[in-house]
Design a protein around this motif. Structure first.
Motif, PDB file in Angstrom:
ATOM      1  N   ALA A   1     129.074  70.956  -1.095  1.00 52.88           N
ATOM      2  CA  ALA A   1     130.195  70.690  -2.005  1.00 52.88           C
ATOM      3  C   ALA A   1     129.727  69.781  -3.140  1.00 52.88           C
ATOM      4  O   ALA A   1     128.915  68.875  -2.937  1.00 52.88           O
ATOM      5  CB  ALA A   1     131.343  70.033  -1.251  1.00 52.88           C
ATOM      6  N   LEU A   2     130.230  70.029  -4.328  1.00 52.46           N
ATOM      7  CA  LEU A   2     129.826  69.266  -5.504  1.00 52.46           C
ATOM      8  C   LEU A   2     130.955  68.336  -5.925  1.00 52.46           C
ATOM      9  O   LEU A   2     132.093  68.766  -6.133  1.00 52.46           O
ATOM     10  CB  LEU A   2     129.464  70.209  -6.652  1.00 52.46           C
ATOM     11  CG  LEU A   2     129.040  69.560  -7.965  1.00 52.46           C
ATOM     12  CD1 LEU A   2     127.765  68.740  -7.776  1.00 52.46           C
ATOM     13  CD2 LEU A   2     128.846  70.606  -9.052  1.00 52.46           C
ATOM     14  N   PHE A   3     130.630  67.044  -6.068  1.00 49.66           N
ATOM     15  CA  PHE A   3     131.585  66.042  -6.515  1.00 49.66           C
ATOM     16  C   PHE A   3     131.112  65.459  -7.843  1.00 49.66           C
ATOM     17  O   PHE A   3     129.924  65.448  -8.136  1.00 49.66           O
ATOM     18  CB  PHE A   3     131.731  64.910  -5.488  1.00 49.66           C
ATOM     19  CG  PHE A   3     132.419  65.328  -4.223  1.00 49.66           C
ATOM     20  CD1 PHE A   3     133.788  65.188  -4.085  1.00 49.66           C
ATOM     21  CD2 PHE A   3     131.694  65.856  -3.164  1.00 49.66           C
ATOM     22  CE1 PHE A   3     134.432  65.567  -2.922  1.00 49.66           C
ATOM     23  CE2 PHE A   3     132.327  66.238  -1.993  1.00 49.66           C
ATOM     24  CZ  PHE A   3     133.697  66.093  -1.864  1.00 49.66           C
ATOM     25  N   ILE A   4     132.072  64.962  -8.617  1.00 47.23           N
ATOM     26  CA  ILE A   4     131.768  64.355  -9.917  1.00 47.23           C
ATOM     27  C   ILE A   4     132.421  62.978  -9.974  1.00 47.23           C
ATOM     28  O   ILE A   4     133.606  62.836  -9.652  1.00 47.23           O
ATOM     29  CB  ILE A   4     132.269  65.224 -11.079  1.00 47.23           C
ATOM     30  CG1 ILE A   4     131.649  66.615 -11.014  1.00 47.23           C
ATOM     31  CG2 ILE A   4     131.973  64.566 -12.423  1.00 47.23           C
ATOM     32  CD1 ILE A   4     132.232  67.596 -12.012  1.00 47.23           C
ATOM     33  N   ALA A   5     131.668  61.985 -10.362  1.00 48.94           N
ATOM     34  CA  ALA A   5     132.192  60.623 -10.465  1.00 48.94           C
ATOM     35  C   ALA A   5     131.764  60.011 -11.793  1.00 48.94           C
ATOM     36  O   ALA A   5     130.740  60.381 -12.366  1.00 48.94           O
ATOM     37  CB  ALA A   5     131.698  59.761  -9.300  1.00 48.94           C
ATOM     38  N   GLY A   6     132.565  59.062 -12.285  1.00 42.81           N
ATOM     39  CA  GLY A   6     132.207  58.356 -13.514  1.00 42.81           C
ATOM     40  C   GLY A   6     132.720  59.032 -14.767  1.00 42.81           C
ATOM     41  O   GLY A   6     133.447  60.021 -14.721  1.00 42.81           O
ATOM     42  N   ARG A   7     132.276  58.508 -15.869  1.00 42.87           N
ATOM     43  CA  ARG A   7     132.722  58.978 -17.185  1.00 42.87           C
ATOM     44  C   ARG A   7     131.511  59.347 -18.023  1.00 42.87           C
ATOM     45  O   ARG A   7     130.601  58.546 -18.201  1.00 42.87           O
ATOM     46  CB  ARG A   7     133.531  57.889 -17.895  1.00 42.87           C
ATOM     47  CG  ARG A   7     134.023  58.257 -19.285  1.00 42.87           C
ATOM     48  CD  ARG A   7     134.722  57.061 -19.919  1.00 42.87           C
ATOM     49  NE  ARG A   7     135.168  57.338 -21.281  1.00 42.87           N
ATOM     50  CZ  ARG A   7     136.330  57.885 -21.596  1.00 42.87           C
ATOM     51  NH1 ARG A   7     137.176  58.200 -20.630  1.00 42.87           N
ATOM     52  NH2 ARG A   7     136.677  58.107 -22.849  1.00 42.87           N
TER      53      ARG A   7
END
Length: 236
Positions: A146-152
């Motif tokens: 699974a791919l997660f995205i964090a931050g800006r």
């Protein structure tokens, strides 16, 4: 003319609509050549409101409409149209041309700035997305994690310059990877098979293994997930 927020632009547009209705009443009242038909008068006076209403009514028929600032950019054309109609009621066309040149100049500058900044930001987003997709594909060729995205994500230089001049462009030119669901849909367009969940807390990166780092983001992996972190936390 300078607006720090898109709401200020909306208030200005409503003010122009009200002024156009008042000017229409005065203009029609001074015209005594023929009697005023009540139906024609109602349609004529309501036309500015109907034009504004027509710019977003089509969104109400969608199952999941997005009433974001950038979707409602068509209001800018309404402002321009109503402003021209308002100044057309001035009898002295030379004076009208002088007055209308200032708002028209602002419209052209604002539109050009918006278009140029949006173009370069889109190219920047596509480059970031392509790099992430290649890195994820190499780390997980079968696409099972699974791919997660964090931050800006960072902004392009063109967008930064445009926002510094017109603050309202900040919401009109979005950053897709900002802990939101827009980035999840964007990265799927670049051919990865992984299930993209969306956001994830950046602090969880400290419990994962870093397998790649760039100037823009870092990539972490464990037995179940891959994390794209734009904040790049300092883990102890």
């Amino acid at each position: 003319m300078y607006f720090k927020n898109i709401k200020h632009t909306t208030y200005f547009m409503y003010a122009v609509v009200v002024c156009s209705i008042v000017s229409a009443i005065l203009n029609r009242g001074n015209n005594n050549k023929q009697p005023l038909n009540i139906i024609d008068s109602v349609i004529f006076l309501l036309s500015p409101i109907l034009i504004v209403f027509g710019t977003f009514i089509h969104l109400c028929f969608l199952s999941a409409p997005v009433f974001a600032d950038r979707v409602l950019i068509s209001f800018g054309a309404v402002m321009m149209f109503v402003t021209i109609c308002f100044f057309s009621t001035i009898k002295n066309k030379y004076i009208a041309s002088v007055f209308i040149s200032f708002p028209l100049l602002f419209v052209f500058v604002y539109s050009f700035t918006f278009g140029a900044a949006q173009k370069y930001q889109k190219e920047y987003d596509n480059r970031i997305s392509n790099d992430i997709a290649l890195s994820v594909s190499r780390a997980d060729p079968e696409g099972k994690l699974a791919l997660f995205i964090a931050g800006r994500q960072p902004s392009s230089n063109q967008r930064i310059n445009a926002v510094n001049r017109f603050s309202s462009l900040s919401s009109l030119i979005p950053l897709y990877y900002t802990n939101g669901w827009w980035g999840k849909h964007l990265i799927k367009m670049f051919g990865i098979k992984n299930r993209v969940i969306g956001t994830k807390s950046g602090t969880q990166a400290c419990g994962m293994k870093k397998f790649e780092e760039t100037q823009i983001y870092s990539l972490y992996i464990d037995s179940e997930n891959i994390l794209v972190d734009f904040d790049k936390p300092a883990c102890k």
